[in-house]
Design an enzyme around this catalytic site. Structure first.
Site, short mmCIF file in Angstrom:
data_model
loop_
_atom_site.label_atom_id
_atom_site.label_comp_id
_atom_site.label_asym_id
_atom_site.label_seq_id
_atom_site.Cartn_x
_atom_site.Cartn_y
_atom_site.Cartn_z
CB VAL A 25 -0.94 0.03 1.23
CG1 VAL A 25 -1.83 1.27 1.18
CG2 VAL A 25 -1.79 -1.23 1.29
CG ASP A 137 -9.36 -10.82 8.32
OD1 ASP A 137 -9.20 -11.39 9.42
OD2 ASP A 137 -8.41 -10.44 7.61
#
Length: 434
Positions: A25, A137
């Protein structure tokens, strides 16, 4: 990949934010719209060859799942594309602090603060479940707290569609999706996963915020899953005495082994949490601690002084000038902000007059970008500091005028009903209007 690379002929990478097993990222800038973004890459060559197709589907699934959730607690999705052999997802850059880091710093959060975060996550889950999406998650590493105190839920990449007609149940070969410390018993067993699994994970997160650690602890993933399945539900009151009984009971219900024994919906949990959100521990407390740190769909940087600070600073000013000339004012302001903070006092830093000049450039750039709220704060701080230094009173007065101009642009009309905008402060070498 490195800073300065251009993606999709539109996005410029600025600095790395995080890295996972199969991707990266980066913080970046959208050159067309002059705004910061987060760019998430799936590095196809780092994915085992027999899993690439599945990983690509999951990555595209994240884009679709996140884009369809129009909620302030979910980062906005801007774009999806291919760069070389890599897939990339362009999202809102979320400033703030990862909840996992916040818990690590504070050990145990105040009750009202923890409940406020949990209630905001419930609001996101309401929207997701209404759209037939289960996150699957949830964990502190996937939650951000912004400087404004807003909880953001990240990484819907393993979200499963509830609609049987759409569900493809994408899973990685030989793995159970989810994180062991926060996984619901039915998910650990590989059974059907519905909204109740997200509520269980939320219970684990709330327990950790209040108790300083997850409800179960184990040396390895298989042992952790067995604890979720068979160990007695821990009582939060045994770890701290200031948790109200009704809140402790709600937390116990969230951690029920049987999904049917958990609360009926995220909306019900939110309503049950609301009475425990008080004025002393609301998100503003989190915002104060988070400051301007940021991450991920999201960005956090450490200010590390370069070996030759002054030369690097001069290069940053030149870069900012080039950006400003191309009307990329927000990016130019950020370049100057980072450069200003990278100079440490141990290396001499900047002279007070030079630092004031750079701060003025930043304020002017924010005003040119139309970010009047931030510009107002920058001009107000400059005026205050100039007053305290006892010098450049004409400049301080102009800064106060610019504060009024910003307030007028924001709709905060003054007593005389109108402020005549003046040209931005015009001094040689600054990014100003003539």
């Amino acid at each position: 990949m490195q800073a300065g690379d251009r993606i999709g002929d539109r996005y410029e990478l600025t600095y790395p934010v995080g890295r996972g097993g199969m991707g990266q990222v980066w913080a970046g800038f959208d050159e067309r719209l002059d705004r910061p973004v987060a760019i998430k890459f799936l590095r196809q060559l780092e994915v085992p060859e027999d899993e690439r197709e599945t990983a690509g589907k999951r990555f595209r699934r994240e884009a679709r799942a996140t884009a369809r959730l129009d909620h302030p607690g979910v980062p906005a999705v801007h774009d999806l594309g291919v760069h070389g052999e890599d897939l990339y997802l362009v999202m809102q850059l979320v400033p703030g602090i990862v909840l996992a880091d916040h818990i690590a710093e504070q050990e145990r959060l105040p009750v009202g603060e923890a409940v406020s975060i949990a209630a905001q996550v419930c609001s996101v889950l309401e929207a997701a479940h209404a759209a037939s999406l289960v996150h699957r998650d949830l964990k502190p590493q996937n939650l951000m707290i912004t400087p404004a105190g807003v909880a953001k839920v990240l990484d819907f990449g393993v979200a499963a569609l509830l609609n049987p007609a759409e569900a493809s149940r994408i899973t990685a070969t030989g793995r159970t999706l989810g994180t062991p410390a926060y996984i619901a018993p039915e998910q650990a067993q590989g059974g059907p996963v519905g909204p109740a699994a997200d509520l269980y994970a939320l219970g684990c997160i709330l327990f950790e915020m209040l108790g300083g650690h997850p409800p179960y602890q184990a040396a390895n993933a298989p042992d952790m899953m067995r604890r979720h399945l068979y160990s007695p539900i821990p009582i939060i009151g045994e770890y701290r005495s200031d948790v109200p009984d009704d809140l402790a009971h709600l937390l116990y219900c969230l951690l029920a082994k049987d999904p049917a024994e958990r609360p009926a919906s995220a909306g019900e949990v939110r309503r049950l949490l609301n009475p425990f959100v008080d004025g002393d521990d609301t998100p503003g407390v989190v915002a104060g601690r988070a400051g301007n740190r940021s991450s991920d769909a999201t960005a956090r940087t450490a200010a590390v002084p370069p070996k030759n600070s002054q030369q690097k600073f001069a290069a940053s000013r030149a870069k900012a000038r080039e950006l400003a000339e191309n009307e990329r004012f927000v990016q130019a302001a950020e370049v100057l902000e980072r450069a200003l903070h990278s100079l440490s006092e141990s290396e001499g830093g900047l002279l007070a007059t030079e630092a004031m000049s750079v701060r003025l450039d930043i304020a002017n750039l924010l005003m040119l970008a139309g970010d009047f709220r931030q510009a107002r704060g920058a001009f107000a701080a400059l005026a205050r500091d100039l007053d305290q230094s006892g010098g450049q009173q004409d400049l301080a007065e102009e800064c106060r005028h610019q504060v009024l101009v910003c307030e007028t642009e924001m709709g905060q009309v003054t007593s005389n009903g109108f402020i005549q905008p003046k040209p931005l402060l015009h001094q040689k070498g600054r990014f100003t209007l003539t």
